[in-house]
Design an enzyme around this catalytic site. Sequence first.
Site: not given
Length: 384
Positions: A194, A196-198
Amino acid sequence: MNSEPAKPLQPYVADKKILVTQPFLPPLEEAQEFLQDIWDSKWLTNQGRYHQALEKELASFLGVPYVALFANGTLALFTALQAMRVTGEVITTPFSFVATTHALWWNNIRPVFVDIEPEHCNLDPEKVESAITPKTTGILPVHVYGHPCQVERLQEIADIYGLHLIYDAAHAFGVKYKDQSVLNYGDLSILSFHATKVFNTFEGGAIICHDAKTKKRIDYLKNFGFVGETTVIAPGINAKMNEFQAGIGLLQLKYFDQVVEQRKAITKRYQELLSDIEGISFIHQDPDVTYNHAYFPIFIDQEKCGRCRDDIYEKLKAHNYFGRRYFYPLISTFNAYKSLPSAEPENLPVATRKANQVICLPIYPGLEMEHVENIAALIREFKQ
Ligand SMILES: *Cc1c(COP(=O)(O)O)cnc(C)c1O
């Protein structure tokens, strides 16, 4: 990076909104190249060449045997439970993003919440055994903030009781434990890509598995259960990653090490600036773990620090710094789950306390150090 002691800094209001994270994007020109290729081929989804290439490259980059790509992490979780035929009751943590428990619910599995341990905020193995009943078929822990669970201990329990062990590893992309991918523990691990992930593909996800048969079964399930043109072997779902997402993933991979380096520098600076403040603590870091620095959570002990978490959270917001209280409220407090016997706060004292203490501070590649220093100065003011 700068490692001088904190200068006495007069905190100020940031000139723009600084959010807890900001997605990394590769240069637009690089995306245009593969977009042209997709436009020419008109192959948009269903095991296209970018999909195939990303599965291969991710497996080699992460050091895992098989990667099955998904449209998002939540569908990967749903499908992982289907692939292992998990039923009845599953032991899980309330200290996570709500999708962890929703995946059980959508599979008609009863979630049984077990408390976390205070060092890493992960499922406490010492409390798992007493929650096992004849209906328990699996354990669904989360490597919260990318910090590995007690993987050996959990495997031991799963083996003794014959339980499936499926990790929600949505935060753990690239994390290593004892020099190998943490994703190699358990039966399956799921990742989220997603925004928002790293590591992001806008939306996306994956299941990591360890043998070719399981990979095949997962591939059928994510494509309606189709095996060949006319045979459907199971009630599958549509959870396929498309060629655009896969193309983005291939580009992102080239920059991942750089992204983690920048995150690491921010982690280090926060630690330098905040570690001497009484009543503020971090998650314990272990020498045998390679971190991805996905989050920077701090925990505010109201008795020692004098001010409660929400005061600091609101003050940061008033200065344009938007931290997030991951994971508050606990999943066990949401309407769908709060009437479960295991959702009682008395059953979850550590998780309840941590949820009331946590703020995740802004961390992402490109975040200027002056903002990190300003955030630390704002937090420090509470001690005066
Ligand atoms: C982000 C996340 C998910 C869901 O992933 P999506 O790709 O957004 O569907 C699941 N579990 C945890 C712990 C997460 O943080």
